[in-house]
Structure formats: structure tokens, C-alpha cells
Write a protein that holds these residues in place. Sequence first.
Motif, short mmCIF file in Angstrom:
data_model
loop_
_atom_site.label_atom_id
_atom_site.label_comp_id
_atom_site.label_asym_id
_atom_site.label_seq_id
_atom_site.Cartn_x
_atom_site.Cartn_y
_atom_site.Cartn_z
N SER A 361 -7.99 2.39 -1.67
CA SER A 361 -8.98 2.89 -2.62
C SER A 361 -8.46 4.08 -3.40
O SER A 361 -8.90 5.22 -3.18
CB SER A 361 -10.27 3.27 -1.87
N GLU A 393 -6.21 -6.20 -0.85
CA GLU A 393 -7.11 -5.15 -0.35
C GLU A 393 -7.45 -4.15 -1.46
O GLU A 393 -8.61 -3.75 -1.63
CB GLU A 393 -6.47 -4.42 0.83
N HIS A 397 -11.24 -3.59 -3.00
CA HIS A 397 -11.90 -2.29 -2.85
C HIS A 397 -12.20 -1.66 -4.21
O HIS A 397 -13.28 -1.08 -4.40
CB HIS A 397 -11.03 -1.34 -2.02
#
Length: 562
Positions: A361, A393, A397
Motif C-alpha cells: 500500500s 497485491e 490494495h
Amino acid sequence: MKLIIKEYLSLLKESKELDVLVPDLLLSMGIEVISYPQSGLRQYGVDVLAFDSNKQELLVFTVKQGDINRSDWDSSEQSVRQSLNDIKDVYLNTHIDSRYSSVNKKIIVCTGGELKQSVQQNWSGYIKQNPISNTEYEFWGGDKLALLVEKHMLNEHIFPTALQSLFRRTLVLLPDSDYDLSDFYKLLDMLILSEDFGNLSKDKNLRKAIKSIKIINLSLSIIYHWSIKQNNIKPLVYVAEKVVLTLWEFIRKNDLYNNKNIIKIFTQNYQNLLSNYSDYFIKIEKHLHVKNGLNGYGQNTLLENINIFEQLGIISTAGLMHYFHVFNSDDIKSQQASVKSAKVLKDSVKALITNHLSTNSPCYDNHIVEITQTILLLYYCDELDFIDKWIKEIITHVSFAYEMGRNFPIESDSFDDLIALNISGETEKEELMQTSTLLPILAQLSSIFDLEKSYSLIKLNVDKYFSKTNLQIWYPNKDTDGFIYNNNAAYESGFMEVPISIPKNIEEMKNMINKIQEKTVKNEEISSIDKGLFILPIIASRHYRTPILPVYWQSILTIHNQ
């Protein structure tokens, strides 16, 4: 300044530190150095041999570490007394060139510390009991060395009061985690880049430039020992990076690629930087392999996120530096050691990502710098599966965060904007993601590595969540090499490919990459890449926040096409 220098001298080791400083000091004093320290050879007590032509005097140095106490005086083969005996009994009788046989000689015990009171009578007694014709004994301790260093190496001409003030401020503020090192950076610029040395093909001007560089090295060495003493070595990494980048800019600007003396000094600083990376890695390594091991080092989650990406960037830079070293060495053992080190760092990068969910993130769009260089290191170490998983991922995110309206990678590099978005809620999400470099670069990386699922996921999420976001990638031009080593080159040069669309499939994206590659600068137009120093633009990108040059990943496609 004398106190700063004296304390620094007291920290120097005998080998490869103080015995390296002494020859530089003698040269600054106008004294010819005849013999330098040598490893692996018996020197019969002598570390440095020099000749003072003004006094017609031969100076014989034995260099010791720190204070001289009773155990240092006479307890082993390396003791002061044994070294003096070797000089008196062997060296002066068998190793002195005949042209110096009749000149006066001075045997000097040199240390960064002091002669403790407990051995002062031993020293005086030795001198009285061991007279040598035309020969004197002297002790150069920290006090005398500090005076000589300040007078001859940090004199008013080369290191004026204004620069001394900048340097003192650097040392004072070094422990402050918010200090941006701007004083030292300004000092660097004034010493080497802004200074007009004249025509450097003339020996006199070149010597003046080399003297300035040696002052930089002395300053860097003082900062190194200050950082170690305070157990705070992160600033040292940034200072060492800045010195290497500044020296390369000096070399580039003055076309000194073939000057052996300058290149030797640059290489020493380059190796020192690699050593600083290693020291830093050793310090934080254990935190990388623990779940959330780097958490808790910020006042809030935003600062923690920024800190974690900073560590990711430093470690991956070190790994790439080791990897690229393989191409700069002809020694098989050195190449093998570099590959091994790169893999160790790669494993730690994987552990950092696995143990810290915030690596999925990024809070700034320019965290794509750290993400890209990390992916490059993983790719070079055959970790495509891990890359594939991590990209998926990240895009998952980022998309979810944007939909929620917080904790997505904002286009600015302003911490105030992060606060306004994520804490105070004063800013709408659309205002802070009007543009993105992260999304198209991840798409290009996925296409180049043939990561079909990652690419499809990026395409799907861009169409769904980021249709109004301008996707863009910065490219260098012929002017970039003049900015990249001392600034954010994207502010001063290059061009932006915008808007970028994400094609339906990987092959179409590859075609787009091939077409844009035809319009960008060639490798030889980036001096460091042309000379085989592939890591320098990557260091510069992380240091100045310049986007990573697309050639680093796009060239992989070119290789695949051959």
C-alpha cells in the motif's frame, strides 16, 4: 573545529584509517611521501616514510591507535617500544636509500590519542638510552595532529570559515531524524561543483581539485565516525550517496573519465558507499525477518509506511549495487561474492515485503521508485513468482484504497496532502490522483515479464477505478545526464509520455514499449551507464526522487527480442 578534529582522530583505527590520513596530511604540508602503508609485508615498525625538502629531513612514522598506555608501550610485537627498536636496529640500517643516508632523520610516533602519564617516563627514558646520530624522536598525538589538519587541510583558502560553519552545523544536527543534511550538501557544492579550478589538464589546477576532494573525504570520514559513535548511521548512507553522485558529476562535467587519480578517488568513495550500505543492512537486518519488525518507528501509520518504503529502497539499492558489480569486475571470486551478497539482500527484501503488509500500500505515487528497483533486484535473482504475487497485491490494495477514498498513492510528495486526505479529510480523492506513474509502470513490468494474470488485473482495475486518471511515464532526453547526478532530473529535462492507455493484452503493450524506445536517448548518452556504472542513475533516482529511467526495465524486452 580543533576539538571536532581531535575527537575524530581519537576514533581512527591504526590500519587503513589513521595511516591513510597521515600521507594526505603530509602532502598538504608540501612534504614528499616516499613510502605508504603496505599490507602483508614486514615494515620493521615503519608505516609512512616521507622527506621534507625544506628542512632536508627524513620523517619516519610509526602509526598507532588511540592513547598510548603501559600495555601499548611494551607488551607485544606491535607495541611502541618494539616498533622503535625495529626502526633503530633494522630499518634505518637496511632500508634507507643512500641519497638520504646523510640527512637528518626524525622518528615519529603518531597516534590520534595521547601519551598517557603512566608511560611518559618510559618514552623519555627510551629517547635518552637510544640516541642515534643525526636522528631525533618526536611524538605526534591528537593535539598536534588536530592543529596540523586544521592548518594544512582545512585552511582558510580551501575550507573557509563559512564552510567550517556548515560542517559544524551538520555534525550538531546529525542526530535529528528530521534533518535534511542540506548544510553538508551545500558544503559539497561549494567545494567541488561551484568552484572554478580552471583548466584541469594543468597539473597545478588538478592538484587543487584533488585537494578539495580530499577535504570532502576527510569530512565524510568525520561524519562516519560521528554516526557510528551516535549509533545513527542512516544519515551516513545519504551523505555517502551524495558524495559519490557529486564526484561523478564533477568527473562528467570536466571530462575526467580517463584521469587515473580522480577515478581512483571516485572508486574509493564508491566502495565506501557499498560498505556503508552493508553497515546499515547489518543494523536493520533482524527487523526485516520479523512480522511487522519495522513498525513502531513512526508517530503514525503514515510515517511508518514512508519509513518502510525507505528501508525497502536502501536495501534494494544495495542489492542492485552488488549485482551490477559483477559487470565491473574480472575477478571470478569477486563476482561470486557479489552475486552471493545480492541474493542475501534479495532474501531480506522478500522477508521485508512478506512481513510488512504496508509494502502493498504505497502512500506516494513516487514510491514506484522503490517498487521498481526492488522488482528489478527480484527479477535478476529469478524471483518472478514473487514479483507476480506482489504486483497483484499492490494493485488490489491500491484499487480498494482508492475506492474507500484514503491510503492510496497520492500524486504529490507532500506530507501535508497525506494528512489532508487520510486524517483531516479536507481533500477529495480525485484531487490527489489526477495522474499516476505507478499504474502504467506496473503494467509495463507485468507485460515484459509475461505476467498475464497481473497484467489482466491491472487492466481491469484501471478501467474500473482509474479511468479519469492520466497515466504517464517520464523519459530522459539528451539533457538529462547534466542533471541526474545533482538534482531531480525530471524537473529539468526529459519528456512525459501522457496519456498512456493500458492495451487489452500484453503483446500490444510490448509493441507500445518498442515504439517509445525508438524515441528515447541511447545508453551512451547517460555517462554512468556508458561507463558501466549502471547503479548510479538508480542511486540518483532514490536520492533525488527522479523517476527510474525506463531503460532499466524496457531493455529487458529488447534482450528478449534478440
